[in-house]
Design a protein around this motif. Structure first.
Motif, PDB file in Angstrom:
ATOM      1  N   GLN A  78       0.869  -1.174   0.000  1.00 56.58           N
ATOM      2  CA  GLN A  78       0.000   0.000   0.000  1.00 56.58           C
ATOM      3  C   GLN A  78       0.908   1.228   0.000  1.00 56.58           C
ATOM      4  O   GLN A  78       1.875   1.270   0.756  1.00 56.58           O
ATOM      5  CB  GLN A  78      -0.869   0.037   1.270  1.00 56.58           C
ATOM      6  CG  GLN A  78      -1.612  -1.234   1.569  1.00 56.58           C
ATOM      7  CD  GLN A  78      -2.744  -1.466   0.596  1.00 56.58           C
ATOM      8  OE1 GLN A  78      -3.492  -0.557   0.288  1.00 56.58           O
ATOM      9  NE2 GLN A  78      -2.861  -2.675   0.098  1.00 56.58           N
ATOM     10  N   ILE A  79       0.587   2.216  -0.821  1.00 52.29           N
ATOM     11  CA  ILE A  79       1.425   3.405  -0.913  1.00 52.29           C
ATOM     12  C   ILE A  79       0.603   4.635  -0.541  1.00 52.29           C
ATOM     13  O   ILE A  79      -0.390   4.954  -1.200  1.00 52.29           O
ATOM     14  CB  ILE A  79       2.015   3.559  -2.318  1.00 52.29           C
ATOM     15  CG1 ILE A  79       2.874   2.329  -2.648  1.00 52.29           C
ATOM     16  CG2 ILE A  79       2.829   4.847  -2.414  1.00 52.29           C
ATOM     17  CD1 ILE A  79       3.449   2.317  -4.031  1.00 52.29           C
ATOM     18  N   VAL A  80       1.020   5.297   0.541  1.00 50.74           N
ATOM     19  CA  VAL A  80       0.416   6.561   0.955  1.00 50.74           C
ATOM     20  C   VAL A  80       1.145   7.656   0.187  1.00 50.74           C
ATOM     21  O   VAL A  80       2.370   7.727   0.211  1.00 50.74           O
ATOM     22  CB  VAL A  80       0.555   6.772   2.481  1.00 50.74           C
ATOM     23  CG1 VAL A  80      -0.033   8.102   2.894  1.00 50.74           C
ATOM     24  CG2 VAL A  80      -0.099   5.618   3.233  1.00 50.74           C
ATOM     25  N   THR A  81       0.396   8.496  -0.505  1.00 48.29           N
ATOM     26  CA  THR A  81       1.019   9.452  -1.414  1.00 48.29           C
ATOM     27  C   THR A  81       0.705  10.900  -1.053  1.00 48.29           C
ATOM     28  O   THR A  81      -0.130  11.184  -0.198  1.00 48.29           O
ATOM     29  CB  THR A  81       0.560   9.224  -2.863  1.00 48.29           C
ATOM     30  OG1 THR A  81      -0.828   9.512  -2.959  1.00 48.29           O
ATOM     31  CG2 THR A  81       0.831   7.817  -3.320  1.00 48.29           C
ATOM     32  N   ASN A  82       1.386  11.779  -1.758  1.00 51.16           N
ATOM     33  CA  ASN A  82       1.048  13.195  -1.769  1.00 51.16           C
ATOM     34  C   ASN A  82       0.690  13.544  -3.214  1.00 51.16           C
ATOM     35  O   ASN A  82       0.742  12.686  -4.097  1.00 51.16           O
ATOM     36  CB  ASN A  82       2.213  14.047  -1.233  1.00 51.16           C
ATOM     37  CG  ASN A  82       3.501  13.873  -2.020  1.00 51.16           C
ATOM     38  OD1 ASN A  82       3.490  13.613  -3.225  1.00 51.16           O
ATOM     39  ND2 ASN A  82       4.623  14.009  -1.348  1.00 51.16           N
ATOM     40  N   ALA A  83       0.344  14.773  -3.479  1.00 53.99           N
ATOM     41  CA  ALA A  83      -0.098  15.162  -4.823  1.00 53.99           C
ATOM     42  C   ALA A  83       0.995  14.934  -5.865  1.00 53.99           C
ATOM     43  O   ALA A  83       0.717  14.489  -6.988  1.00 53.99           O
ATOM     44  CB  ALA A  83      -0.538  16.620  -4.826  1.00 53.99           C
ATOM     45  N   ARG A  84       2.229  15.204  -5.514  1.00 54.05           N
ATOM     46  CA  ARG A  84       3.337  15.068  -6.462  1.00 54.05           C
ATOM     47  C   ARG A  84       3.541  13.606  -6.848  1.00 54.05           C
ATOM     48  O   ARG A  84       3.689  13.277  -8.023  1.00 54.05           O
ATOM     49  CB  ARG A  84       4.606  15.641  -5.826  1.00 54.05           C
ATOM     50  CG  ARG A  84       5.630  16.103  -6.803  1.00 54.05           C
ATOM     51  CD  ARG A  84       6.758  16.870  -6.120  1.00 54.05           C
ATOM     52  NE  ARG A  84       6.282  18.072  -5.466  1.00 54.05           N
ATOM     53  CZ  ARG A  84       6.462  18.360  -4.166  1.00 54.05           C
ATOM     54  NH1 ARG A  84       7.127  17.555  -3.390  1.00 54.05           N
ATOM     55  NH2 ARG A  84       6.004  19.466  -3.659  1.00 54.05           N
ATOM     56  N   VAL A  85       3.555  12.726  -5.849  1.00 55.40           N
ATOM     57  CA  VAL A  85       3.741  11.292  -6.120  1.00 55.40           C
ATOM     58  C   VAL A  85       2.548  10.748  -6.905  1.00 55.40           C
ATOM     59  O   VAL A  85       2.718  10.020  -7.880  1.00 55.40           O
ATOM     60  CB  VAL A  85       3.944  10.503  -4.806  1.00 55.40           C
ATOM     61  CG1 VAL A  85       3.977   9.000  -5.063  1.00 55.40           C
ATOM     62  CG2 VAL A  85       5.214  10.950  -4.100  1.00 55.40           C
ATOM     63  N   THR A  86       1.344  11.127  -6.509  1.00 60.45           N
ATOM     64  CA  THR A  86       0.140  10.657  -7.202  1.00 60.45           C
ATOM     65  C   THR A  86       0.173  11.065  -8.670  1.00 60.45           C
ATOM     66  O   THR A  86      -0.117  10.249  -9.550  1.00 60.45           O
ATOM     67  CB  THR A  86      -1.124  11.222  -6.528  1.00 60.45           C
ATOM     68  OG1 THR A  86      -1.167  10.754  -5.179  1.00 60.45           O
ATOM     69  CG2 THR A  86      -2.382  10.775  -7.247  1.00 60.45           C
ATOM     70  N   GLN A  87       0.535  12.297  -8.946  1.00 60.23           N
ATOM     71  CA  GLN A  87       0.595  12.775 -10.326  1.00 60.23           C
ATOM     72  C   GLN A  87       1.588  11.959 -11.152  1.00 60.23           C
ATOM     73  O   GLN A  87       1.293  11.558 -12.278  1.00 60.23           O
ATOM     74  CB  GLN A  87       0.980  14.247 -10.356  1.00 60.23           C
ATOM     75  CG  GLN A  87       1.056  14.824 -11.753  1.00 60.23           C
ATOM     76  CD  GLN A  87       1.489  16.280 -11.754  1.00 60.23           C
ATOM     77  OE1 GLN A  87       2.039  16.776 -10.785  1.00 60.23           O
ATOM     78  NE2 GLN A  87       1.226  16.953 -12.857  1.00 60.23           N
ATOM     79  N   THR A  88       2.758  11.671 -10.584  1.00 59.56           N
ATOM     80  CA  THR A  88       3.780  10.894 -11.288  1.00 59.56           C
ATOM     81  C   THR A  88       3.279   9.484 -11.570  1.00 59.56           C
ATOM     82  O   THR A  88       3.443   8.974 -12.687  1.00 59.56           O
ATOM     83  CB  THR A  88       5.077  10.835 -10.456  1.00 59.56           C
ATOM     84  OG1 THR A  88       5.517  12.167 -10.197  1.00 59.56           O
ATOM     85  CG2 THR A  88       6.169  10.071 -11.179  1.00 59.56           C
TER      86      THR A  88
END
Length: 114
Positions: A78-88
């Motif tokens: 499971q990967i908890v993300t931020n906006a930058r990681v999600t966009q990538t």
């Protein structure tokens, strides 16, 4: 800035909180350390990348490999993300495969329901 992180075991899973850059420079160490922790267990892994500043293609490749390794060990990633990681991740259409979560609690719930 390189990649830094902490590890804790909780609720039948391992939680890694990472900060910095997940790029070609940090990827070999990241892959080696996390790969060995998947082998040691518990098999369910939560990667908290909410404090990560940057992920490049090397980092994405490492995440895909870790997800496959966890699946092969009868676990999940499971990967908890931020906006930058999600966009990538969305740019390469891996958001479903990498099981992106908004926070650690959601990741824990996803593991409990699997």
């Amino acid at each position: 800035m390189s990649l830094r992180g902490t590890r804790e075991a909780r609720d039948n899973c391992q939680l890694f909180r990472l900060t910095g850059l997940l790029d070609a420079f940090s990827e070999p160490t990241f892959r080696k350390v996390l790969g060995s922790k998947i082998d040691e267990g518990p098999k369910h892994i939560i990667l908290d990348l909410s404090q990560i500043d940057f992920v490049d293609s090397s980092g994405l490749g490492a995440l895909v490999q870790l997800a496959k390794q966890a699946q092969n060990a009868s676990g999940t990633l499971q990967i908890v993300t931020n906006a930058r990681v999600t966009q990538t991740v969305k740019l390469v259409r891996l958001e479903k495969f990498l099981s992106l979560q908004p926070n650690v609690e959601a990741a824990l719930e996803n593991i409990k329901s699997s």
